[in-house]
Design a protein around this motif. Structure first.
Motif, PDB file in Angstrom:
ATOM      1  N   LEU A 116     -36.745  19.544 -30.099  1.00 36.04           N
ATOM      2  CA  LEU A 116     -35.860  18.590 -29.437  1.00 36.04           C
ATOM      3  C   LEU A 116     -34.668  18.302 -30.348  1.00 36.04           C
ATOM      4  CD1 LEU A 116     -35.029  16.614 -27.244  1.00 36.04           C
ATOM      5  CD2 LEU A 116     -36.630  14.948 -28.194  1.00 36.04           C
ATOM      6  N   SER A 117     -33.483  18.719 -29.916  1.00 37.55           N
ATOM      7  CA  SER A 117     -32.253  18.433 -30.663  1.00 37.55           C
ATOM      8  C   SER A 117     -31.645  17.138 -30.147  1.00 37.55           C
ATOM      9  CB  SER A 117     -31.244  19.575 -30.492  1.00 37.55           C
ATOM     10  OG  SER A 117     -31.622  20.710 -31.239  1.00 37.55           O
ATOM     11  N   PRO A 118     -31.215  16.256 -31.039  1.00 38.89           N
ATOM     12  CA  PRO A 118     -30.557  15.032 -30.597  1.00 38.89           C
ATOM     13  C   PRO A 118     -29.104  15.310 -30.229  1.00 38.89           C
ATOM     14  CG  PRO A 118     -30.559  15.108 -32.975  1.00 38.89           C
ATOM     15  CD  PRO A 118     -31.311  16.333 -32.506  1.00 38.89           C
ATOM     16  N   SER A 119     -28.429  14.301 -29.728  1.00 37.37           N
ATOM     17  CA  SER A 119     -26.985  14.383 -29.568  1.00 37.37           C
ATOM     18  C   SER A 119     -26.326  14.307 -30.943  1.00 37.37           C
ATOM     19  CB  SER A 119     -26.499  13.251 -28.658  1.00 37.37           C
ATOM     20  OG  SER A 119     -26.900  13.497 -27.320  1.00 37.37           O
ATOM     21  N   ALA A 120     -25.004  14.485 -30.972  1.00 37.20           N
ATOM     22  CA  ALA A 120     -24.294  14.547 -32.257  1.00 37.20           C
ATOM     23  C   ALA A 120     -24.459  13.262 -33.063  1.00 37.20           C
ATOM     24  CB  ALA A 120     -22.821  14.839 -32.007  1.00 37.20           C
ATOM     25  N   HIS A 121     -24.443  12.118 -32.391  1.00 36.37           N
ATOM     26  CA  HIS A 121     -24.610  10.832 -33.073  1.00 36.37           C
ATOM     27  C   HIS A 121     -25.994  10.281 -32.755  1.00 36.37           C
ATOM     28  CE1 HIS A 121     -20.455  10.680 -34.404  1.00 36.37           C
ATOM     29  NE2 HIS A 121     -20.109  11.104 -33.207  1.00 36.37           N
ATOM     30  N   LEU A 122     -26.841  10.286 -33.767  1.00 36.88           N
ATOM     31  CA  LEU A 122     -28.212   9.788 -33.653  1.00 36.88           C
ATOM     32  C   LEU A 122     -28.299   8.538 -34.519  1.00 36.88           C
ATOM     33  CD1 LEU A 122     -31.202  10.240 -32.764  1.00 36.88           C
ATOM     34  CD2 LEU A 122     -31.478  11.625 -34.830  1.00 36.88           C
TER      35      LEU A 122
ATOM     36  N   LEU B  39     -31.519  14.823 -20.132  1.00 40.22           N
ATOM     37  CA  LEU B  39     -32.012  15.966 -20.890  1.00 40.22           C
ATOM     38  C   LEU B  39     -31.141  17.174 -20.596  1.00 40.22           C
ATOM     39  CD1 LEU B  39     -35.878  15.636 -20.356  1.00 40.22           C
ATOM     40  CD2 LEU B  39     -34.466  14.650 -22.179  1.00 40.22           C
ATOM     41  N   GLY B  40     -30.997  18.041 -21.594  1.00 41.47           N
ATOM     42  CA  GLY B  40     -30.221  19.263 -21.425  1.00 41.47           C
ATOM     43  C   GLY B  40     -30.894  20.426 -22.129  1.00 41.47           C
ATOM     44  N   GLY B  41     -30.198  21.544 -22.167  1.00 40.41           N
ATOM     45  CA  GLY B  41     -30.747  22.743 -22.784  1.00 40.41           C
ATOM     46  C   GLY B  41     -30.123  23.035 -24.135  1.00 40.41           C
ATOM     47  N   ASP B  42     -29.309  24.079 -24.197  1.00 36.04           N
ATOM     48  CA  ASP B  42     -28.704  24.487 -25.466  1.00 36.04           C
ATOM     49  C   ASP B  42     -27.274  23.984 -25.639  1.00 36.04           C
ATOM     50  OD1 ASP B  42     -30.877  25.934 -26.564  1.00 36.04           O
ATOM     51  OD2 ASP B  42     -30.447  27.619 -25.240  1.00 36.04           O
ATOM     52  N   GLN B  43     -26.768  23.213 -24.678  1.00 34.35           N
ATOM     53  CA  GLN B  43     -25.397  22.710 -24.765  1.00 34.35           C
ATOM     54  C   GLN B  43     -25.381  21.227 -25.161  1.00 34.35           C
ATOM     55  OE1 GLN B  43     -26.360  24.694 -21.941  1.00 34.35           O
ATOM     56  NE2 GLN B  43     -25.599  26.376 -23.194  1.00 34.35           N
ATOM     57  N   LEU B  44     -24.402  20.847 -25.982  1.00 33.58           N
ATOM     58  CA  LEU B  44     -24.236  19.459 -26.401  1.00 33.58           C
ATOM     59  C   LEU B  44     -23.929  18.589 -25.185  1.00 33.58           C
ATOM     60  CD1 LEU B  44     -24.016  17.814 -29.164  1.00 33.58           C
ATOM     61  CD2 LEU B  44     -21.533  17.972 -28.808  1.00 33.58           C
ATOM     62  N   LEU B  45     -24.664  17.473 -25.050  1.00 29.86           N
ATOM     63  CA  LEU B  45     -24.431  16.550 -23.944  1.00 29.86           C
ATOM     64  C   LEU B  45     -23.362  15.524 -24.319  1.00 29.86           C
ATOM     65  CD1 LEU B  45     -28.101  15.774 -22.786  1.00 29.86           C
ATOM     66  CD2 LEU B  45     -26.425  17.215 -21.618  1.00 29.86           C
TER      67      LEU B  45
ATOM     68  N   GLU C  43     -18.371  11.143 -25.521  1.00 29.27           N
ATOM     69  CA  GLU C  43     -19.118  11.044 -26.773  1.00 29.27           C
ATOM     70  C   GLU C  43     -20.525  11.625 -26.618  1.00 29.27           C
ATOM     71  OE1 GLU C  43     -19.142   6.977 -27.930  1.00 29.27           O
ATOM     72  OE2 GLU C  43     -16.973   6.890 -28.307  1.00 29.27           O
ATOM     73  N   SER C  44     -21.034  12.143 -27.711  1.00 33.39           N
ATOM     74  CA  SER C  44     -22.381  12.711 -27.725  1.00 33.39           C
ATOM     75  C   SER C  44     -23.256  11.810 -28.588  1.00 33.39           C
ATOM     76  CB  SER C  44     -22.353  14.129 -28.294  1.00 33.39           C
ATOM     77  OG  SER C  44     -23.659  14.646 -28.389  1.00 33.39           O
TER      78      SER C  44
ATOM     79  N   THR D 268     -32.403  19.200 -25.418  1.00 38.88           N
ATOM     80  CA  THR D 268     -31.661  18.127 -26.063  1.00 38.88           C
ATOM     81  C   THR D 268     -31.691  16.873 -25.212  1.00 38.88           C
ATOM     82  OG1 THR D 268     -29.563  17.557 -27.165  1.00 38.88           O
ATOM     83  CG2 THR D 268     -29.395  18.735 -25.069  1.00 38.88           C
ATOM     84  N   VAL D 269     -31.328  15.751 -25.829  1.00 45.00           N
ATOM     85  CA  VAL D 269     -31.351  14.461 -25.146  1.00 45.00           C
ATOM     86  C   VAL D 269     -30.078  13.694 -25.507  1.00 45.00           C
ATOM     87  CG1 VAL D 269     -32.697  13.421 -27.039  1.00 45.00           C
ATOM     88  CG2 VAL D 269     -32.653  12.304 -24.798  1.00 45.00           C
ATOM     89  N   GLY D 270     -29.497  13.013 -24.517  1.00 51.66           N
ATOM     90  CA  GLY D 270     -28.283  12.238 -24.759  1.00 51.66           C
ATOM     91  C   GLY D 270     -28.014  11.312 -23.590  1.00 51.66           C
ATOM     92  N   TYR D 271     -27.043  10.419 -23.768  1.00 55.37           N
ATOM     93  CA  TYR D 271     -26.682   9.477 -22.707  1.00 55.37           C
ATOM     94  C   TYR D 271     -25.680  10.125 -21.750  1.00 55.37           C
ATOM     95  CZ  TYR D 271     -29.015   6.033 -25.622  1.00 55.37           C
ATOM     96  OH  TYR D 271     -29.941   5.353 -26.369  1.00 55.37           O
TER      97      TYR D 271
END
Length: 212
Positions: free
Chosen positions: A153-159, A170-176, A182-183, A209-212
Motif C-alpha cells: 500500500l503506497s500512501p499519497s505524496a503527503h502522509l 483507492l487507486g492503483g499505480d497512479q498518484l491520487l 494535492e496528493s 494507493t490511498v488518498g483523498y
C-alpha cells in the motif's frame, strides 16, 4: 486475526498498531525497543532484529498475516539498509509459513504521467530519495515473488498526522490528487486502508494507493 507488525513503534507502524488493536486483533509488535510500546492486553511485545532471519522467521511463525512497516530512516546508507532489511523480512516471512505479507510502500514509485514516477521528478526532496528508491526496489522484489500472497500500500505524496475519517479513495499505480490538486492522506486513514486490506483482501499480489 493474529497479526505481526514489524516496525510497530514507527511513524506509520504505531498507527497501524493502534488501528489493529482498536479492531480487536491479537497483535505481535516486532521492534528494536520494546520500551516504546504501550501496554495492552491484546499486544505481545517482541524485540527483534530484521537482519537475523532465523530468529525473525521463528517470531513470525503462527501468525495469520505480517505487516511490514520497516523503514531505513535511521541508517547512514538509507537505500541499502532498507533493501537489505526488506530482503531479510521477505525471506523470513517465507520461512515462517505465514501466508500473507502486507507492506508499507512509498509514494515515490507512483506514476504522475505514463512511465514517469514521483521519485524521478525534478522537485522530489533529496532527503527522502533513499527511502523512496528503497521502497521502489521492494516493490520490484515483490513483483518477482511467486511464493507469497503479498500486497503493498503506497500512501499519497503527503502522509501527515491528522484525522481518522475512514473516507478516502483507492487507486492503483497512479498518484491520487484531490480537488485542489494535492496528493495527501492522514497516517490514521492510511492505517484504516491497510487494516481494511488485512481483513478483506482486495489487492492480492498487487500494489495499490490511498488518498483523498
Amino acid at each position: 486475526m493474529k497479526i505481526a507488525i514489524i516496525g510497530a513503534t514507527g511513524y506509520v507502524g504505531s498507527k497501524l498498531l493502534n488501528e489493529a488493536l482498536e479492531r480487536g486483533h491479537q497483535v505481535s509488535a516486532l521492534v528494536q525497543n520494546i520500551a516504546k510500546l504501550p501496554a495492552h492486553a491484546a499486544l505481545t511485545a517482541i524485540k527483534t532484529d530484521v537482519n537475523d532471519e532465523a530468529t525473525l522467521s521463528a517470531q513470525l511463525a503462527g501468525h495469520d498475516i505480517v505487516i511490514s512497516a520497516f523503514s531505513g530512516h535511521a541508517a547512514g546508507d538509507v537505500y541499502q539498509y532498507f533493501v537489505d532489511g526488506f530482503q531479510h523480512i521477505l525471506n523470513s516471512v517465507k520461512a515462517s509459513g505465514v501466508p500473507r505479507l502486507l507492506v508499507v510502500g512509498g509514494a515515490g514509485s507512483l506514476e504522475v504521467a505514463p512511465g514517469v514516477q514521483v521519485v524521478d521528478t525534478p522537485d522530489f526532496p533529496a532527503e527522502w530519495k533513499g527511502t523512496a528508491l528503497g521502497a521502489r526496489t521492494a516493490l520490484e522484489l515483490l513483483r518477482k515473488e511467486s511464493a507469497l500472497d503479498w500486497t503493498m500500500l503506497s500512501p499519497s505524496a503527503h502522509l501527515e498526522p491528522g484525522a481518522r475519517t475512514g473516507k478516502f479513495r483507492l487507486g492503483g499505480d497512479q498518484l491520487l490528487l484531490d480537488a485542489q490538486g494535492e496528493s495527501r492522506i492522514s497516517v490514521e486513514d492510511y492505517a484504516v486502508a491497510m487494516l481494511n486490506e488485512a481483513e478483506n483482501a482486495q489487492h492480492s499480489r498487487q500494489r495499490f494507493t490511498v488518498g483523498y
